[in-house]
Design a protein around this motif. Structure first.
Motif, PDB file in Angstrom:
ATOM      1  N   PHE A  36      -6.173   7.818  -1.038  1.00  0.00           N
ATOM      2  CA  PHE A  36      -5.050   7.439  -0.167  1.00  0.00           C
ATOM      3  C   PHE A  36      -5.298   7.924   1.268  1.00  0.00           C
TER       4      PHE A  36
ATOM      5  N   GLU B  47       3.422   8.711  -0.522  1.00  0.00           N
ATOM      6  CA  GLU B  47       2.313   7.974   0.107  1.00  0.00           C
ATOM      7  C   GLU B  47       2.854   6.887   1.028  1.00  0.00           C
ATOM      8  N   SER B  51       2.414   7.015   5.137  1.00  0.00           N
ATOM      9  CA  SER B  51       1.765   5.912   5.862  1.00  0.00           C
ATOM     10  C   SER B  51       2.641   5.471   7.023  1.00  0.00           C
TER      11      SER B  51
END
Lengths: 119, 198
Positions: A36, B47, B51
């Motif tokens: 990620f 996540e 982002s």
């Protein structure tokens, strides 16, 4: 919230110390997935347009523009020639461009008199 | 070429230098992820929001002006706003999964001890999740990021004294909740030999 009386202060402080210890062991840093992290970095920093990274000098830029112009003219010239060629072939007996069209030959007249029967 | 210092990287990044922004990303990605993870309790949401934090930061970094507040505070504020939106938009309040990070680090201990401690910590996390947002934020910055009260104050836009006071009140309210707890999740000797408060 309850009032903390002065005579309870020592005990309460000790209990708060225990809670702090619990918090310290409960909150462990959690590592993010390396895939990620790397993928996000690529999406953020990696340029999607490879040309964006190339810096051209003025001469290179002029050559590039000149080449593009010449290329476009060459392409147009080829297309025009091809079109003229196609139309030229469709006209039978057509001469070169600029020449007057030759006059049509007259067809012989067809007689409408009935044929004489042989005796 | 020598590597950029943080200030140089920040200065270049504000002028649109992507490489410099990459350096800032390398430094803060894990910290922001941790913060978001403990605020949402889910890897997937952590996540996703991480982002969005960095994309928003990159979009607005050219407008960033140094007003004496560290860059990290600016990033944490973006993260805080996005997490607040996330909580508002969705009513999902998932439990923090301690297994991934916690059990792995305690694998050398006796399984029963590890299990009891884990249960206690799960219960503690439930209590923390019921705290007001600002108190959760304070605890995460203090215990996950190991920030000082002054640094937390810069992020939360409060004075050092206000943070110290808020922290003390947070601990007192946790203590109150723990003494009220009837599920037996907390071990009786956690407060030592002293009798529990009536």
């Amino acid at each position: 919230m309850k009032i903390v009386w002065p005579w309870e202060r020592k005990k309460v402080e000790k209990e708060l110390g225990s809670i702090e210890q619990m918090l310290a062991s409960a909150f462990k840093p959690v590592p993010a997935r390396p895939a990620f992290v790397n993928d996000l970095r690529k999406r953020l920093v990696g340029s999607k347009n490879p040309l964006a990274r190339v810096s051209l000098s003025t001469l290179e830029l002029l050559l590039l523009i000149g080449g593009a112009i010449v290329g476009v003219f060459a392409l147009l010239f080829t297309i025009v020639r091809a079109i003229i060629g196609v139309f030229g072939r469709l006209r039978p007996g057509a001469g070169k461009l600029g020449q007057p069209r030759p006059p049509r030959e007259k067809k012989p007249k067809v007689t409408t008199e009935p044929k004489k029967r042989a005796a | 070429m020598p590597p950029l210092t943080d200030d140089e990287a920040l200065s270049s990044a504000t002028q649109g230098d992507k490489t410099a922004f990459g350096r800032l990303y390398d430094k803060y990605a894990a910290r922001i992820y941790n913060y978001v993870y403990y605020r949402t309790g889910s890897t997937q949401d952590a996540e996703d929001i991480t982002s969005r934090v960095f994309f928003r930061a990159m979009r607005h970094i050219t407008n960033y002006t140094d007003r004496g507040v560290p860059f990290s505070a600016w990033l944490y504020r973006i993260a805080h706003n996005l997490v607040a939106n996330w909580h508002r938009d969705s009513s999902r309040h998932q439990e923090v999964e301690l297994e991934d990070g916690y059990r792995a680090s305690k694998s050398e201990e006796h399984p029963e001890v590890a299990l009891l401690e884990s249960e206690e910590q799960q219960a503690l996390m439930r209590l923390i999740r019921n705290l007001p947002e600002e108190r959760q934020q304070l605890l995460i910055l203090k215990f996950v990021e190991h920030m000082s009260n002054a640094e937390i104050g810069e992020i939360m836009d409060r004075t050092e004294g206000a943070i110290k006071s808020l922290y003390h009140r947070t601990l007192l309210s946790l203590r109150e909740e723990i003494t009220k707890d009837t599920t037996g999740s907390f071990s009786l000797d956690m407060f030592g030999e002293l009798p529990s408060e009536e």
